[in-house]
Design a protein around this motif. Structure first.
Motif, PDB file in Angstrom:
ATOM      1  N   GLN A  61      34.904 -19.586  21.135  1.00 22.27           N
ATOM      2  CA  GLN A  61      35.102 -20.879  21.804  1.00 22.27           C
ATOM      3  C   GLN A  61      33.795 -21.626  22.006  1.00 22.27           C
ATOM      4  O   GLN A  61      33.767 -22.857  21.978  1.00 22.27           O
ATOM      5  CB  GLN A  61      35.786 -20.660  23.159  1.00 22.27           C
ATOM      6  CG  GLN A  61      37.242 -20.243  23.048  1.00 22.27           C
ATOM      7  CD  GLN A  61      37.789 -19.622  24.327  1.00 22.27           C
ATOM      8  OE1 GLN A  61      37.152 -19.683  25.385  1.00 22.27           O
ATOM      9  NE2 GLN A  61      38.961 -19.020  24.247  1.00 22.27           N
ATOM     10  N   THR A  62      32.703 -20.903  22.219  1.00 20.74           N
ATOM     11  CA  THR A  62      31.408 -21.542  22.488  1.00 20.74           C
ATOM     12  C   THR A  62      30.570 -21.770  21.238  1.00 20.74           C
ATOM     13  O   THR A  62      29.541 -22.435  21.290  1.00 20.74           O
ATOM     14  CB  THR A  62      30.574 -20.677  23.460  1.00 20.74           C
ATOM     15  OG1 THR A  62      30.407 -19.371  22.887  1.00 20.74           O
ATOM     16  CG2 THR A  62      31.270 -20.552  24.808  1.00 20.74           C
ATOM     17  N   GLY A  63      30.997 -21.206  20.102  1.00 19.58           N
ATOM     18  CA  GLY A  63      30.200 -21.322  18.876  1.00 19.58           C
ATOM     19  C   GLY A  63      29.158 -20.230  18.753  1.00 19.58           C
ATOM     20  O   GLY A  63      28.446 -20.149  17.739  1.00 19.58           O
ATOM     21  N   LEU A  64      29.052 -19.362  19.778  1.00 18.74           N
ATOM     22  CA  LEU A  64      28.073 -18.274  19.728  1.00 18.74           C
ATOM     23  C   LEU A  64      28.402 -17.240  18.675  1.00 18.74           C
ATOM     24  O   LEU A  64      27.546 -16.439  18.286  1.00 18.74           O
ATOM     25  CB  LEU A  64      27.992 -17.581  21.101  1.00 18.74           C
ATOM     26  CG  LEU A  64      27.215 -18.319  22.189  1.00 18.74           C
ATOM     27  CD1 LEU A  64      27.403 -17.635  23.537  1.00 18.74           C
ATOM     28  CD2 LEU A  64      25.736 -18.385  21.843  1.00 18.74           C
ATOM     29  N   ILE A  65      29.651 -17.251  18.194  1.00 20.76           N
ATOM     30  CA  ILE A  65      30.060 -16.263  17.197  1.00 20.76           C
ATOM     31  C   ILE A  65      29.242 -16.411  15.911  1.00 20.76           C
ATOM     32  O   ILE A  65      29.060 -15.433  15.164  1.00 20.76           O
ATOM     33  CB  ILE A  65      31.576 -16.382  16.883  1.00 20.76           C
ATOM     34  CG1 ILE A  65      32.093 -15.145  16.141  1.00 20.76           C
ATOM     35  CG2 ILE A  65      31.880 -17.651  16.103  1.00 20.76           C
ATOM     36  CD1 ILE A  65      32.079 -13.886  16.935  1.00 20.76           C
TER      37      ILE A  65
END
Length: 415
Positions: free
Chosen positions: A217-221
């Motif tokens: 969801q945060t783009g940290l993936i």
């Protein structure tokens, strides 16, 4: 917000309750995208009129932004009074909306915060109503949910965890475990799945079921996912010193990572930097990704395969596969979802029948099958007798750090 502030003062003086309702239209974006913003504006106006018509004169409704509305219900003496009004509000969406002779069926998700239980100032009440609204969305949409202490506590914890996740890599809180994958016939290890773990300083071990969705969801993936691939390749090279090409390292790839147009290039750079043989690397994707209709996603998967990397479908049978796509989408391995495997022990004839069907389909397509979550001899025997190729689970090995694999010296079997 000014009206809410003054209403709080009145409620405090009169010892009454007031309700703040945060309402969001479900899937409204699709109307703007398909029919245009002019039609979307008309739908918003008609929705506002209907919502206004079911309120009392002393209540207040405002468009908070986009497709979100805030509703203030004042002078409530008992919670039952508020519930009658919220029931009327959600009932507004039972009827379709007509715009230019076209019917639009709308639903809404709403959250309710009550003064003074859920807050004593405007910001806190709106925030808690918003939390409840997202709970309504997560619970299937088209409903109204009241805020609760547990909900507020969970939202606070989630916010703290999300903030901590931003710093997890820098703090060296993330690490990998590897679960061996065993050949059914020889009962020897033929591969490893890299599994991401997070040991947070405040909360301890955090479940991947919690932090992986946060990362997506945060783009940290994206940065975390690249770190996983690079670290897994480095550690695999250490415990596969013999360079055996028949042993695979399996790494999960999310759809958010595949939205990166340079993902294949970045993986190629990692292979070069770690001197990892692409033949040893296998990318695991979920069933929903494999059968995604987005051309760009499929192209990036093909680019990854063109590097010499194999592709497997994880949790097969759990989603909504099109078997027709299996013959056009090149894969090397199907992983049977563990829920079906656990059904073997419970004597579920449906689970057993599904497993047999998946194995048969894979055999007909010349694709290997791996069953994950194998924990008992009964499960292993059933899978072996029905032609499953590979198993993974506690019956043979638990996930372990790279150092443990080296200590066990289990790689000697391949030299």
């Amino acid at each position: 917000m000014e009206k809410l502030e003054s209403s709080i003062q009145e409620a405090k003086k009169d010892a009454t309750l007031l309700g703040v309702i945060f309402l969001d239209l479900d899937s409204f974006k699709s109307i703007n995208d398909t029919m245009g913003h002019s039609t979307g504006d008309s739908v918003l106006k008609m929705t506002a009129e209907r919502l206004s018509s079911c309120l009392r004169e002393k209540d207040t409704i405002a468009r908070f932004g986009a497709d979100e509305f805030l509703i203030l219900i004042t002078n409530i003496k008992r919670l039952e009074e508020l519930k009658k009004i919220t029931d009327r509000i959600i009932g507004v969406f039972d009827q379709c909306i007509h715009v230019q002779d076209i019917e639009y069926f709308m639903t809404a998700s709403a959250g309710v915060a009550v003064y003074p239980v859920d807050g004593e100032d405007p910001e806190t009440l709106v925030k808690n109503a918003d939390i409840a609204m997202y709970e309504a969305k997560a619970g299937g949409k088209n409903q109204i949910i009241y805020c609760s202490p547990a909900m507020k506590e969970e939202a606070t914890k989630k916010m703290k965890l999300t903030n901590s996740l931003y710093r997890a890599l820098d703090k060296n809180e993330l690490y990998l475990h590897y679960q061996p994958q065993v050949d059914v016939k020889t009962q020897k290890i033929i591969g490893f799945e890299a599994l991401l773990r997070w040991n947070n300083g405040e909360y301890g071990m955090v479940s991947p079921n919690i932090f992986i969705p946060m990362a997506e969801q945060t783009g940290l993936i994206r940065p975390i996912g690249l770190w996983v691939i690079k670290t897994a390749c480095k550690e695999f090279k250490e415990f596969n010193k013999s360079g055996n090409k028949s042993i695979t390292l399996s790494v999960n790839l999310s759809i958010e990572q595949l939205k990166d147009i340079t993902i294949a290039e970045k993986i190629s750079e990692i292979l070069y930097a770690t001197k990892m043989n692409p033949k040893n690397l296998q990318i695991e994707i979920t069933e929903s990704i494999a059968f995604n209709e987005d051309y760009n996603i499929l192209k990036r998967l093909k680019d990854i395969r063109n590097l010499g990397i194999s592709v497997s479908i994880d949790d097969f049978g759990k989603g909504y596969s099109s078997l027709n796509r299996l013959k056009t989408f090149s894969i090397d391995l199907l992983k049977i979802d563990m829920d079906f495997v656990h059904g073997i022990t419970s004597q579920s004839q449906k689970d057993r029948a599904i497993i047999k069907s998946i194995i048969q389909v894979a055999k007909n397509l010349n694709v290997k099958v791996l069953a994950e979550g194998v924990e008992t001899e009964e499960q292993f025997t059933f899978l072996r007798d029905n032609g499953c190729d590979i198993v993974q689970g506690y019956y043979f090995y638990k996930p372990m750090p790279a150092s443990e694999i080296e200590k066990l010296d289990i790689m000697e079997a391949y030299r």
